[in-house]
Write a protein that holds these residues in place. Structure first.
Motif, mmCIF file in Angstrom:
data_model
loop_
_atom_site.group_PDB
_atom_site.id
_atom_site.type_symbol
_atom_site.label_atom_id
_atom_site.label_comp_id
_atom_site.label_asym_id
_atom_site.label_seq_id
_atom_site.Cartn_x
_atom_site.Cartn_y
_atom_site.Cartn_z
ATOM 1 N N CYS A 53 97.783 45.661 71.804
ATOM 2 C CA CYS A 53 99.101 45.841 73.194
ATOM 3 C C CYS A 53 98.976 44.751 73.788
ATOM 4 C CB CYS A 53 99.278 47.461 73.275
ATOM 5 S SG CYS A 53 99.356 48.831 72.236
ATOM 6 N N ILE A 54 98.182 44.813 74.728
ATOM 7 C CA ILE A 54 97.806 43.973 75.920
ATOM 8 C C ILE A 54 98.113 42.568 75.428
ATOM 9 C CG2 ILE A 54 95.871 42.700 77.188
ATOM 10 C CD1 ILE A 54 93.903 45.003 77.345
ATOM 11 N N VAL A 55 97.902 42.198 74.388
ATOM 12 C CA VAL A 55 98.127 40.725 73.998
ATOM 13 C C VAL A 55 99.454 40.410 73.996
ATOM 14 C CG1 VAL A 55 97.673 38.741 72.010
ATOM 15 C CG2 VAL A 55 95.761 40.569 72.645
ATOM 16 N N VAL A 56 99.968 41.489 72.899
ATOM 17 C CA VAL A 56 101.796 41.869 73.003
ATOM 18 C C VAL A 56 102.368 41.154 74.923
ATOM 19 C CG1 VAL A 56 103.975 43.148 72.195
ATOM 20 C CG2 VAL A 56 101.803 42.385 71.332
ATOM 21 N N PHE A 57 101.499 42.168 75.382
ATOM 22 C CA PHE A 57 102.014 41.852 76.536
ATOM 23 C C PHE A 57 101.855 40.926 77.262
ATOM 24 C CE2 PHE A 57 101.398 42.784 81.863
ATOM 25 C CZ PHE A 57 102.233 43.096 81.380
ATOM 26 N N CYS A 58 100.512 40.370 77.270
ATOM 27 C CA CYS A 58 100.524 39.214 77.898
ATOM 28 C C CYS A 58 101.306 37.888 77.250
ATOM 29 C CB CYS A 58 99.068 39.063 78.292
ATOM 30 S SG CYS A 58 98.171 39.760 78.999
ATOM 31 N N SER A 59 101.386 38.357 76.142
ATOM 32 C CA SER A 59 102.234 36.557 75.002
ATOM 33 C C SER A 59 103.743 36.848 75.867
ATOM 34 C CB SER A 59 102.218 37.092 73.632
ATOM 35 O OG SER A 59 102.714 38.216 73.214
ATOM 36 N N GLN A 60 103.953 38.211 75.728
ATOM 37 C CA GLN A 60 105.888 38.213 76.897
ATOM 38 C C GLN A 60 105.788 37.566 77.905
ATOM 39 O OE1 GLN A 60 108.262 41.203 75.264
ATOM 40 N NE2 GLN A 60 108.079 40.314 73.258
ATOM 41 N N TYR A 73 108.787 47.355 87.327
ATOM 42 C CA TYR A 73 109.787 48.846 86.881
ATOM 43 C C TYR A 73 109.297 47.910 85.360
ATOM 44 C CZ TYR A 73 113.486 50.329 84.063
ATOM 45 O OH TYR A 73 114.317 50.529 83.375
ATOM 46 N N GLY A 74 110.317 46.113 84.760
ATOM 47 C CA GLY A 74 110.071 45.793 83.822
ATOM 48 C C GLY A 74 108.862 45.348 82.965
ATOM 49 N N LEU A 75 107.412 45.166 83.826
ATOM 50 C CA LEU A 75 105.761 45.325 83.235
ATOM 51 C C LEU A 75 105.537 46.466 83.166
ATOM 52 C CD1 LEU A 75 104.429 42.855 86.135
ATOM 53 C CD2 LEU A 75 105.575 42.530 84.101
ATOM 54 N N ILE A 76 106.440 47.706 84.010
ATOM 55 C CA ILE A 76 105.821 48.542 83.320
ATOM 56 C C ILE A 76 106.288 49.185 81.615
ATOM 57 C CG2 ILE A 76 105.170 51.157 84.106
ATOM 58 C CD1 ILE A 76 104.886 50.845 86.874
ATOM 59 N N SER A 128 105.478 47.033 74.323
ATOM 60 C CA SER A 128 103.944 46.860 73.316
ATOM 61 C C SER A 128 103.376 47.908 72.760
ATOM 62 C CB SER A 128 102.911 46.624 74.524
ATOM 63 O OG SER A 128 103.766 45.379 75.225
ATOM 64 N N LEU A 129 103.717 49.489 73.110
ATOM 65 C CA LEU A 129 101.979 50.218 72.939
ATOM 66 C C LEU A 129 103.049 51.131 71.691
ATOM 67 C CD1 LEU A 129 100.120 51.978 72.573
ATOM 68 C CD2 LEU A 129 101.149 54.018 73.593
ATOM 69 N N LEU A 130 104.686 50.633 71.347
ATOM 70 C CA LEU A 130 105.205 51.034 69.865
ATOM 71 C C LEU A 130 104.990 50.420 69.333
ATOM 72 C CD1 LEU A 130 108.485 53.045 71.813
ATOM 73 C CD2 LEU A 130 106.661 54.279 70.878
ATOM 74 N N VAL A 131 105.124 48.806 69.762
ATOM 75 C CA VAL A 131 105.245 47.941 68.567
ATOM 76 C C VAL A 131 103.826 47.962 68.173
ATOM 77 C CG1 VAL A 131 104.425 45.223 68.380
ATOM 78 C CG2 VAL A 131 106.316 45.813 69.979
ATOM 79 N N ILE A 148 100.385 32.931 69.750
ATOM 80 C CA ILE A 148 100.378 31.466 70.045
ATOM 81 C C ILE A 148 102.481 31.907 69.302
ATOM 82 C CG2 ILE A 148 100.401 29.362 69.005
ATOM 83 C CD1 ILE A 148 97.474 30.416 68.198
ATOM 84 N N ALA A 149 102.348 32.551 68.556
ATOM 85 C CA ALA A 149 104.005 33.318 67.888
ATOM 86 C C ALA A 149 105.092 33.381 69.332
ATOM 87 C CB ALA A 149 104.065 33.679 67.130
ATOM 88 N N THR A 150 104.806 34.120 69.545
ATOM 89 C CA THR A 150 105.249 34.467 71.122
ATOM 90 C C THR A 150 105.388 33.585 72.255
ATOM 91 O OG1 THR A 150 104.891 37.068 70.365
ATOM 92 C CG2 THR A 150 105.660 36.594 72.684
ATOM 93 N N SER A 151 104.318 33.171 72.977
ATOM 94 C CA SER A 151 104.401 32.120 73.407
ATOM 95 C C SER A 151 105.076 30.911 73.281
ATOM 96 C CB SER A 151 102.856 31.842 73.887
ATOM 97 O OG SER A 151 102.809 32.249 74.349
#
Length: 529
Positions: free
Chosen positions: A150-157, A108-111, A117-120, A73-76
């Motif tokens: 990591c999946i949630v971080v990726f999807c939220s961004q 490229y940006g997605l990969i 996201s993994l590092l975060v 929610i915060a990222t979206s």
């Protein structure tokens, strides 16, 4: 595609090569890896945990849902203002002006964002000790939660990028999207609250049962990822397939909508990348306020204080303009995390001070991050504090007053809240507040010492690494003294006496450190960054 793969792997290779030229960063990485290994190894030595001491794993699933929900929610919501970008300014310069397909650039940006996201999410691994001790969570289970994070971080961004792309030029559409997100969140909170109040079990079990209900598993991304994670723990393959499948479908739909419907998407990305780059640069330089795109000013003028005392009132005004008073949003998040930790890891506390110690240690650990920066640090980079004709030691005290007030407010809010929720005795609450204030002032003095010794360095990694070492050196003697002398004080409980001893030590050593650094405001060159 060869150009993109060359850029991707060359970036990774250059990052590794850079470690040879930056030994401080290499030492810091080795240190954090060693600390991670220590956390894992220390729990493996005590793997035979009695099942009676473990809490219900459904509470862990509820915590996972809350973490994923807040993050998404915060990222979206950022997509309504500044958006999110998978690219750096270097990517913009190198890629957006080349004759490469925009779809390939997006891939490229997605990969690249998957790796970010993994590092975060690496910080979750450091929570292994208490999760294993409280819920019996295995290291493999923690990795599953980390992958979901990591999946949630990726999807939220990705969602933030899509929201910004579709609504950046339409204020009415932004208002509608915000209403939908906030309204859905309020609906979920209301549902959990209603089920908790009307539940037949105790308040904790009712809240956990409501949070893990089937209907919340249907929430986009958050519910799906959580359902897949829980499915792995319970070996429910239907939940795993459903959660993973729906998440992948949502990613495909968002990417398709961005690339097919919005023809000028990359023009929007340019602005989002620039805003992100400016925010990161401002934070690296310590100018946190510069990272905000819009600032609510309200009343202007300080109108209070004379001499160096004016900085204290200036900091209060800056706190008011940032949307909160005395404490910032980061502190509020850490306070909530500490309360949640206390709520889920304590069965019965009451008058037993021994059960308070793990809560105090965890909240103090969180305090390291909430006091790592302060408004007084930003004053060191401005010329005005050096020009005021006041004793430099007095000026140092004056510009630190706001941080001391913030530390005190945090401690009072945190432990009074925990005391009310868990029925802790007033004397234990008061001692925890006093001891936490002592550690907060110790961390602040360590910050001052770090600035005095390392203020001219540009490497944030080296500074943070040495700051942690300085904190350990300053705090360890007080902890050792408390351990060996608290038992001899017969009139007080050993834990209470130990916390009070640490407070006395922290105040004394902090005063000594600040006195040694009293000339830090005599020489602006010490902080010439």
């Amino acid at each position: 595609m060869k150009a993109l793969s060359y850029l991707f792997f060359t970036t990774i290779k250059n990052s590794i090569k850079e470690l040879r030229k930056n030994p401080g960063k290499l030492i810091a990485i080795i240190f954090f890896i060693a600390m991670l290994a220590l956390v894992i190894f220390s729990r493996s030595l005590d793997s035979d945990l009695p099942s009676d001491n473990l809490r219900n794993t459904n509470e862990l699933y509820a915590i996972v849902f809350a973490l994923y929900s807040y993050l998404f929610i915060a990222t979206s919501l950022k997509g309504l203002s500044s958006g999110a970008s998978f690219y750096s300014m270097a990517d913009v310069s190198l890629l957006f002006s080349t004759p490469i397909s925009t779809k390939r650039i997006l891939i490229y940006g997605l990969i690249k964002q998957m790796g970010t996201s993994l590092l975060v999410g690496v910080f979750l691994i450091y929570q292994y000790a208490w999760l294993n001790m409280t819920y019996g969570l295995s290291f493999g289970g923690l990795i599953v939660i980390l992958i979901g994070y990591c999946i949630v971080v990726f999807c939220s961004q990705l969602a933030a990028m899509a929201i910004y792309s579709f609504s950046s030029n339409d204020e009415k559409l932004q208002a509608k999207i915000k209403f939908i997100i906030v309204g859905l969140s309020a609906l979920v909170v209301s549902y959990i609250f209603y089920k908790t109040v009307t539940g037949t079990e105790n308040i904790i079990d009712s809240a956990v049962e409501a949070t893990n209900s089937f209907w919340l598993n249907l929430l986009p991304v958050v519910g799906w990822v959580k359902m897949a994670v829980v499915g792995v723990f319970s070996a429910n393959y239907i939940h795993i397939i459903s959660g993973v499948g729906l998440t992948l479908l949502s990613i495909f739909v968002i990417v398709y909508a961005i690339t097919k419907i919005r023809s000028d998407f990359y023009e929007d990305v340019l602005l989002a990348t620039e805003v992100s780059h400016s925010a990161i640069t401002a934070k690296k330089e310590g100018n946190i306020t510069d990272a905000r795109k819009n600032v609510r000013v309200g009343r202007i003028g300080i109108n209070r204080g004379t001499g160096a005392d004016v900085f204290f009132y200036k900091h209060l005004i800056e706190n008011r303009r940032s949307g909160l008073f005395l404490i910032d949003k980061t502190s509020i998040i850490f306070i909530i995390i500490s309360i949640v930790y206390a709520f889920f890891t304590s069965n019965v506390i009451n008058q037993n001070s021994e059960n308070i110690l793990p809560i105090f240690i965890f909240s103090t650990y969180m305090q390291i991050f909430s006091t790592a920066t302060g408004r007084w640090i930003r004053e060191l980079k401005m010329p005005f504090v050096y020009m005021i004709p006041v004793n430099p030691f007095l000026k140092l005290i004056k510009i630190s007053k706001e941080n001391i007030l913030k530390i005190t407010t945090e401690a009072i809010i945190l432990f009074i809240s925990i005391g009310i929720l868990l029925d802790i005795s007033p004397i234990n609450i008061a001692v925890c507040i006093v001891a936490r204030i002592g550690f907060g002032i110790l961390f602040m003095s360590g910050n001052i010492l770090t600035e005095r010794l390392l203020g001219s360095l540009n490497s944030k990694v080296i500074i943070m690494f040495l700051y942690i070492i300085i904190m350990m050196i300053l705090a360890l003697p007080g902890i050792i003294i408390a351990i060996f002398t608290s038992a001899s004080i017969s009139v007080l409980d050993p834990i209470i006496a130990g916390l009070l001893i640490t407070f006395i030590w922290n105040i004394l050593i902090s005063a000594f450190v600040i006195f040694l650094c009293r000339d830090i405001l005599n020489y602006a060159e010490l902080n010439n960054r």
